[in-house]
Design an enzyme around this catalytic site. Structure first.
Site, PDB file in Angstrom:
ATOM      1  N   CYS A   2      74.770  40.102   0.484  1.00 30.25           N
ATOM      2  CA  CYS A   2      75.653  41.229   0.232  1.00 30.25           C
ATOM      3  C   CYS A   2      77.029  40.762  -0.230  1.00 30.25           C
ATOM      4  CB  CYS A   2      75.806  42.064   1.494  1.00 30.25           C
ATOM      5  SG  CYS A   2      74.267  42.446   2.339  1.00 30.25           S
ATOM      6  N   ARG A  27      75.039  37.777  -6.721  1.00 28.09           N
ATOM      7  CA  ARG A  27      74.594  37.447  -5.367  1.00 28.09           C
ATOM      8  C   ARG A  27      73.289  38.163  -5.021  1.00 28.09           C
ATOM      9  NH1 ARG A  27      78.943  35.654  -1.922  1.00 28.09           N
ATOM     10  NH2 ARG A  27      78.111  36.808  -0.152  1.00 28.09           N
ATOM     11  N   TRP A  75      72.018  43.971   0.328  1.00 23.79           N
ATOM     12  CA  TRP A  75      70.601  43.653   0.408  1.00 23.79           C
ATOM     13  C   TRP A  75      70.077  44.280   1.686  1.00 23.79           C
ATOM     14  CZ3 TRP A  75      67.309  42.761  -3.001  1.00 23.79           C
ATOM     15  CH2 TRP A  75      67.417  41.791  -3.998  1.00 23.79           C
ATOM     16  N   ASN A 101      78.518  42.315   6.030  1.00 22.76           N
ATOM     17  CA  ASN A 101      77.489  41.334   5.678  1.00 22.76           C
ATOM     18  C   ASN A 101      76.975  40.702   6.959  1.00 22.76           C
ATOM     19  OD1 ASN A 101      78.118  41.830   3.031  1.00 22.76           O
ATOM     20  ND2 ASN A 101      79.085  39.855   2.653  1.00 22.76           N
ATOM     21  N   GLY A 102      75.675  40.452   7.024  1.00 30.36           N
ATOM     22  CA  GLY A 102      75.108  39.815   8.198  1.00 30.36           C
ATOM     23  C   GLY A 102      74.137  40.739   8.909  1.00 30.36           C
ATOM     24  N   GLU A 490      60.680  21.389  -7.299  1.00 26.95           N
ATOM     25  CA  GLU A 490      61.830  22.121  -7.812  1.00 26.95           C
ATOM     26  C   GLU A 490      61.486  22.825  -9.119  1.00 26.95           C
ATOM     27  OE1 GLU A 490      65.691  23.637  -8.522  1.00 26.95           O
ATOM     28  OE2 GLU A 490      64.541  23.122  -6.727  1.00 26.95           O
ATOM     29  N   LYS A 494      61.729  26.857  -9.748  1.00 30.75           N
ATOM     30  CA  LYS A 494      62.445  27.510 -10.848  1.00 30.75           C
ATOM     31  C   LYS A 494      61.532  28.462 -11.606  1.00 30.75           C
ATOM     32  CE  LYS A 494      66.459  26.162 -10.163  1.00 30.75           C
ATOM     33  NZ  LYS A 494      66.092  26.288  -8.743  1.00 30.75           N
ATOM     34  N   GLU A 497      61.237  31.529  -9.366  1.00 29.63           N
ATOM     35  CA  GLU A 497      62.486  32.294  -9.267  1.00 29.63           C
ATOM     36  C   GLU A 497      62.781  33.070 -10.543  1.00 29.63           C
ATOM     37  OE1 GLU A 497      65.556  29.896  -6.410  1.00 29.63           O
ATOM     38  OE2 GLU A 497      65.090  28.967  -8.337  1.00 29.63           O
ATOM     39  N   HIS A 513      42.517  16.737  -3.151  1.00 34.10           N
ATOM     40  CA  HIS A 513      42.372  17.258  -1.790  1.00 34.10           C
ATOM     41  C   HIS A 513      42.515  18.776  -1.757  1.00 34.10           C
ATOM     42  CE1 HIS A 513      42.420  13.284   0.249  1.00 34.10           C
ATOM     43  NE2 HIS A 513      43.057  12.939  -0.858  1.00 34.10           N
ATOM     44  N   LYS A 612      72.246  34.641  -4.084  1.00 32.13           N
ATOM     45  CA  LYS A 612      72.837  33.334  -4.343  1.00 32.13           C
ATOM     46  C   LYS A 612      73.026  32.546  -3.057  1.00 32.13           C
ATOM     47  CE  LYS A 612      74.655  30.219  -7.022  1.00 32.13           C
ATOM     48  NZ  LYS A 612      73.784  29.477  -7.928  1.00 32.13           N
TER      49      LYS A 612
END
Length: 617
Positions: A2, A27, A75, A101-102, A490, A494, A497, A513, A612
């Protein structure tokens, strides 16, 4: 996470708040709102699910008058993204406005107690309990800051809160408890600013102060005072930050993400600057930055690296740097798991916490646990004055500059660079890395910005045709070995995301495997190749994938002519020592994911459901 923006001064508040919210969009959020205090103190609220642009549309009939107010992007945690659940929230009488926020972890018992005392709730959020707690405290006639302080004492969890009241026009009170999202106070002339992120304040001021856990700020147009939750005054001198508002613009780039990928050579140069010396021979120079840890470095017996998401992948690469260059046992751990597994730590253990924002809740929790158990803590962070930098014994700043795109790009590469410098420095301090070996690695590090610039330009040409070929596929498999295994993870992250395509990163030795069962013409494989002891094994993995019909995109040394025959598609990278291959392979993977996302029409800078900085667990 947020976003919060606040203002009190002489300008019309509403346009400023909306502009601030627009700068905080990166964000991630699902609803937005503002509360503006009219000249007589009356609170005027507008909020909506959806984007800030929708909030702009709601205000086309005219902005409310008033020079004090708060804005918020949310959010959803408690309750879906609806108008009642969007921030700001208010009390029963409509005289208290709150953004937050939180997570209020004990909101359920607090809400029950408040409802038993006659309070009416109109939302499903945890935030609304804060407004009602402040309302109750205001009945005593105490000033707003005292009522917010009383309310904050009831809250459990990590929270960043901003409050205004119709009874005290022009006053904004902010408080931070635990490791919630940041709170930045901006100083102007006859005006004051508040935000959860420095970016929102840059057009107006570069003089700022940060709130730490258990601290409160009281803002009026004349200035700010700071207090702890016990009511004791605090002295905070404003910091002059170095960020430039122009850096937040896209410039000639279509997206911030592309801009930041292309900025990586410059970001690496910034991270190197002042950290190398060249007389009598090339060497690392981190003594001043790791100051409090200098005497402890030779006595360390172990290093534990912690981070989340992209930072965790940087930790995995850093583990290999430390083992190869410093010859010290090292391990990488997911910060959200680290503190819950009863880790064995002592003063001979160095915990390295990697966090681009310095506000990631799980990483801050891991740092606190490490310190509680007696370990020394070093933070690698991109944001000056953030919570991680205040908790750590020492800090190595990433110096990547402002990163607006939600998916980390240049902060990842700068994390790798700073980790390599740390490993070189530690190898020197422990007396296990010869000067000649250090110098060889350093000479390649000096060349990295130029090598990376060429690599990015080449990949920018090669990736769009690959995106055209693969954008309809539903899954990707990324394979790497050794130091390129975390880069494979990574690269897969990406792709997930940015393009919303399912992707997995695997150690190539694991392919037989299980994952090999997935391989066919509908499963593209991205294979990362580095010269070294695992080179031939990786070639065999590529052949196995091709034999099962999978198209294979190979990232490998540009001077290996055999790869042209083995790969279905080739993304050549510079030939560098194996230990430095992560630097030249990460950027092409970023550009591949970016190109696929653009071809699929995805929101590249603000991928759905992502934030973010994740400031709650």
């Amino acid at each position: 996470m947020c976003g919060i923006i606040g203002y009190t001064g002489y300008r019309p508040a509403a346009p400023l708040l909306l502009e601030g919210l627009a700068r905080l969009e990166y964000r991630g959020y699902d609803s937005a709102g503002v509360v503006v205090q009219g000249p007589d103190g009356t609170l005027w609220v507008r909020k909506t699910p959806g984007k800030v642009q929708r909030l702009f549309a709601l205000l086309e009939g005219g902005f409310p008058t008033g020079t004090c107010g708060l804005g918020h992007t949310r959010w959803a945690t408690h309750g879906p993204p609806t108008e009642p659940n969007a921030h700001p929230h208010w009390d029963c009488s409509g005289t208290v406005g709150v953004v937050h926020n939180g997570i209020v972890e004990n909101y359920a018992p607090l809400a029950r107690e408040l409802m038993d005392r006659g309070h009416t709730f109109v939302s499903e959020t945890d935030t609304e309990v804060i407004a009602h707690l402040v309302e109750e405290a205001l009945r005593s006639g105490a000033p707003l800051e005292e009522t917010v302080r009383r309310a904050a004492r009831h809250l459990e969890g990590a929270n960043a809160i901003a409050v205004l009241s119709a009874r005290e026009p022009g006053k904004v009170v902010a408080v931070r408890t635990g490791n919630a999202g940041g709170v930045v106070v901006g100083f102007g002339e006859g005006e004051m600013f508040l935000a959860s992120d420095l970016l929102a304040l840059l057009p107006y001021t570069r003089r700022v102060a940060y709130l730490a856990h258990g601290e409160m700020a009281v803002l009026t147009p004349q200035g700010a005072t700071f207090w702890d939750l016990g009511g004791r005054p605090l002295r905070k001198e404003p910091l002059l930050v170095s960020y430039d508002a122009a850096a937040s613009g896209k410039g000639p780039y279509r997206h911030f993400t592309l801009k930041e990928i292309c900025e990586q050579p410059e970001a690496l140069t910034s991270a190197l600057r002042g950290r190398l010396r060249f007389r009598p021979r090339a060497d690392v120079a981190l003594e001043g930055e790791v100051g409090p840890l200098v005497e402890a470095l030779p006595t360390l017996t172990r290093v534990v690296l912690v981070g989340m998401g992209t930072s965790f992948h940087a930790c995995q690469v850093g583990r290999i740097f430390l083992e190869r260059l410093a010859h010290i046992p090292a391990e990488a751990d997911n910060a959200s798991e680290f503190r819950y597994r009863d880790p064995v730590l002592d003063p001979s253990t160095l915990v390295v916490a990697i966090t681009q924002s310095g506000e990631t809740a799980d990483t801050l929790g891991a740092m606190a646990e490490a310190r509680r158990r007696g370990a020394r803590v070093l933070a690698l962070c991109n944001v000056e004055g953030s919570e991680a930098t205040r908790q750590a014994d020492a800090v190595l700043y990433l110096r990547a500059g402002l990163e607006v795109g939600v998916a980390s790009t240049k902060t990842f590469l700068n994390s790798l660079l700073v980790l390599s410098l740390l490993a070189l420095h530690l190898g020197k301090a422990r007396g296990v890395l010869a000067p000649e070996a250090r110098e060889e690695v350093i000479q390649y590090l000096i060349r990295l910005p130029a090598l990376l610039g060429d690599t990015i330009r080449d990949a920018q040409e090669r990736c769009p045709p690959l995106a055209e070929r693969f954008f309809k596929h539903r899954s990707f498999l990324f394979l790497g070995r050794g130091i390129l295994y975390p880069i494979a993870m990574e690269g897969a992250l990406k792709m997930k995301e940015l393009s919303y395509i399912h992707a997995e990163g695997y150690a190539a030795g694991e392919m037989k495997h299980g994952p090999i069962a997935l391989l066919d013409e509908e499963m593209p494989v991205v294979a990362l190749l580095a010269r070294g002891p695992l080179y031939q094994k990786m070639l065999a993995n590529i052949s196995e994938a091709r034999a099962r019909g999978s198209p294979v995109i190979v990232l490998g040394p540009h001077d290996d002519e055999a790869l042209g025959n083995l790969a279905s598609f080739l993304l050549p990278v510079p030939a560098v020592p194996e230990v430095l291959t992560p630097f030249v392979t990460a950027a092409p993977l970023q550009l591949l994911a970016y190109a696929v996302a653009v071809r699929r029409g995805c929101d590249v800078d603000q991928p759905r459901n992502l934030a973010k900085s994740v400031t709650v667990e």
